[in-house]
Enzyme design. Structure first.
Site, PDB file in Angstrom:
ATOM      1  N   GLY A  57      71.122 -40.686 -38.415  1.00  5.12           N
ATOM      2  CA  GLY A  57      71.190 -42.148 -39.125  1.00  5.12           C
ATOM      3  C   GLY A  57      72.520 -41.944 -39.677  1.00  5.12           C
ATOM      4  O   GLY A  57      73.023 -40.899 -40.540  1.00  5.12           O
ATOM      5  N   GLN A 191      62.780 -42.551 -32.231  1.00  2.00           N
ATOM      6  CA  GLN A 191      63.093 -42.566 -33.689  1.00  2.00           C
ATOM      7  C   GLN A 191      62.242 -43.888 -34.139  1.00  2.00           C
ATOM      8  O   GLN A 191      61.901 -43.682 -35.306  1.00  2.00           O
ATOM      9  CB  GLN A 191      64.688 -42.944 -33.860  1.00  2.00           C
ATOM     10  CG  GLN A 191      65.524 -41.927 -33.905  1.00  2.00           C
ATOM     11  CD  GLN A 191      66.240 -41.890 -32.571  1.00  2.00           C
ATOM     12  OE1 GLN A 191      65.542 -42.276 -31.552  1.00  2.00           O
ATOM     13  NE2 GLN A 191      67.419 -41.233 -32.310  1.00  2.00           N
ATOM     14  N   ASP A 232      76.070 -47.757 -36.397  1.00  2.00           N
ATOM     15  CA  ASP A 232      76.878 -46.575 -36.659  1.00  2.00           C
ATOM     16  C   ASP A 232      78.155 -46.807 -36.712  1.00  2.00           C
ATOM     17  O   ASP A 232      79.003 -45.852 -37.422  1.00  2.00           O
ATOM     18  CB  ASP A 232      76.486 -45.704 -35.501  1.00  2.00           C
ATOM     19  CG  ASP A 232      74.825 -45.141 -35.222  1.00  2.00           C
ATOM     20  OD1 ASP A 232      74.144 -46.004 -35.026  1.00  2.00           O
ATOM     21  OD2 ASP A 232      75.007 -44.109 -35.995  1.00  2.00           O
TER      22      ASP A 232
HETATM   23  O1  MRU Z   1      70.952 -40.992 -33.075  1.00  2.00           O
HETATM   24  P1  MRU Z   1      70.685 -41.446 -34.392  1.00  2.00           P
HETATM   25  O2  MRU Z   1      69.256 -41.416 -34.574  1.00  2.00           O
HETATM   26  O3  MRU Z   1      71.454 -40.885 -35.396  1.00  2.00           O
HETATM   27  O4  MRU Z   1      70.949 -43.103 -34.273  1.00  2.00           O
HETATM   28  C1  MRU Z   1      70.663 -43.633 -35.571  1.00  2.00           C
HETATM   29  C2  MRU Z   1      71.039 -45.312 -35.415  1.00  2.00           C
HETATM   30  O5  MRU Z   1      71.575 -45.788 -34.419  1.00  2.00           O
HETATM   31  C3  MRU Z   1      70.869 -46.222 -36.539  1.00  2.00           C
HETATM   32  O6  MRU Z   1      70.206 -47.341 -36.095  1.00  2.00           O
HETATM   33  C4  MRU Z   1      72.206 -46.312 -37.374  1.00  2.00           C
HETATM   34  O7  MRU Z   1      72.745 -44.861 -37.706  1.00  2.00           O
HETATM   35  C5  MRU Z   1      72.085 -47.052 -38.605  1.00  2.00           C
HETATM   36  S1  MRU Z   1      70.892 -46.177 -39.707  1.00  2.00           S
HETATM   37  C6  MRU Z   1      71.378 -47.036 -41.043  1.00  2.00           C
END
Ligand code: MRU
Length: 340
Positions: A57, A191, A232
């Site tokens: 995240g 996730q 992100d």
């Molecule tokens: O690969 P991840 O699980 O780190 O991806 C996370 C996401 O894409 C979330 O939607 C993003 O980080 C926003 S969390 C507030």
């Protein structure tokens, strides 16, 4: 499958905890089956934990990296730069990683290890506060919405405080809305199915899990009031990089005429990027596509593509919700105003 946990099971989740000379993280690769903690002591083990998504995240990657860098600087004040560079490059898409490491490095440059440790704590406090503020802004603009679709995991496991998109949902519920969260499972690493469902069950918020491909049809049938996701990296023009599959949901929301809202702290905005085409999209290993839950889904050795993120053009985003307010619609001027 509808799941409702009783309210009294709700408790706060703090997945990134600084504890003296170590950082304790809840290993998200093991959820929801097992709650196990890992101790990190410097830049390289923090980088490895980020790369394998034990901590994940965008905001929480930044928070963990800040502490990992500070611990590295404290342990090796004359020889930390190489390890910190490895940490800064652990994953490419979330801008929070480089943002946090650069802040801690700058603090160390001016004030040494103690300043670096203090800066990491300040980043975590900033992100905790941002979560509450953006939740309130998001709930304001989604007042009246009840059936909320979300993607990936954007709760306390992913951010400071209560989350980003999931904090907006929690705030709507706290204000009395009869929310029903539609959780997209989020292939390949699930996730949504593994983490968002785990959080919503603890919080006692009603939810249903759906396969990613079901989202567009439910939106078209009028069964979704709004979609809310995290981010992100947001470019200066409001284009949004987020977990792969987000773009598809945005297209479907536009076709169905429902709001598509992006929620995240301003630490996820990268004003140096003109537009979303410039975002580096992480490509992960083929096994994540070939397998699920430890089972092989396809022929051994099948060639795969595994982009972990995609870019949603700003034109498809109804509102970008941050702790500093809302850019609606997000464009160069409204995003710039959030940062000024
Ligand atoms: O690969 P991840 O699980 O780190 O991806 C996370 C996401 O894409 C979330 O939607 C993003 O980080 C926003 S969390 C507030």
């Amino acid at each position: 499958v509808a799941t409702t946990a009783p309210r009294d099971r709700a408790r706060s989740i703090a997945p990134v905890v600084r504890d003296g000379a170590c950082l304790r993280i809840l290993d998200q690769t093991l959820l929801p089956g097992r709650e196990a903690w890992q101790e990190l002591r410097g830049a390289r083990d923090t980088a490895a934990a980020i790369a394998r998504l034990a901590v994940r995240g965008a905001p929480n990657i930044g928070i963990a990296a800040a502490h990992g860098a500070a611990l590295e600087i404290a342990a090796r004040p004359e020889a930390y730069k190489e390890g910190v560079a490895v940490l800064r490059a652990a994953r490419p898409t979330a801008v929070n990683l480089a943002w946090a490491v650069d802040r801690v490095s700058a603090a160390a440059h001016g004030g040494g290890p103690d300043a670096a440790l203090a800066e990491a704590r300040a980043i975590q406090a900033q992100e905790d506060a941002a979560s509450d503020a953006l939740a309130a802004h998001g709930a304001d603009i989604l007042a009246g919405c009840r059936r909320i679709l979300t993607h990936c995991n954007t709760g306390a496991l992913a951010t400071g405080g209560r989350g980003s998109a999931l904090a907006v949902v929690q705030e709507l519920a706290a204000r009395g809305a009869d929310v029903q969260v539609l959780v997209c499972e989020t292939r390949p690493l699930l996730q949504g199915a593994r983490l968002t469902v785990w959080e919503l069950a603890r919080l006692g918020l009603p939810h249903e899990l759906l396969v990613d491909a079901a989202a567009a049809g439910l939106m078209r049938r009028g069964e979704v009031d709004a979609a809310v996701v995290g981010c992100d990296r947001v470019a200066a023009n409001g284009d949004v990089a987020n977990k792969v599959g987000t773009y598809t949901h945005a297209l479907a929301a536009r076709a169905a005429g429902i709001p598509f809202v992006v929620a995240g702290p301003t630490s996820s905005i990268d004003p140096a990027l003109t537009d979303g085409d410039a975002v580096e999209i992480e490509e992960r290993g083929a096994d994540e596509v070939r397998e699920a839950g430890g089972a092989t889904l396809t022929l051994v050795g099948t060639p795969c593509r595994n982009p972990a993120f995609d870019v949603t053009p700003a034109q498809l985003v109804t509102a970008l919700v941050t702790e500093r307010g809302v850019a609606a619609p997000p464009d160069r001027a409204s995003v710039g105003a959030l940062l000024s």
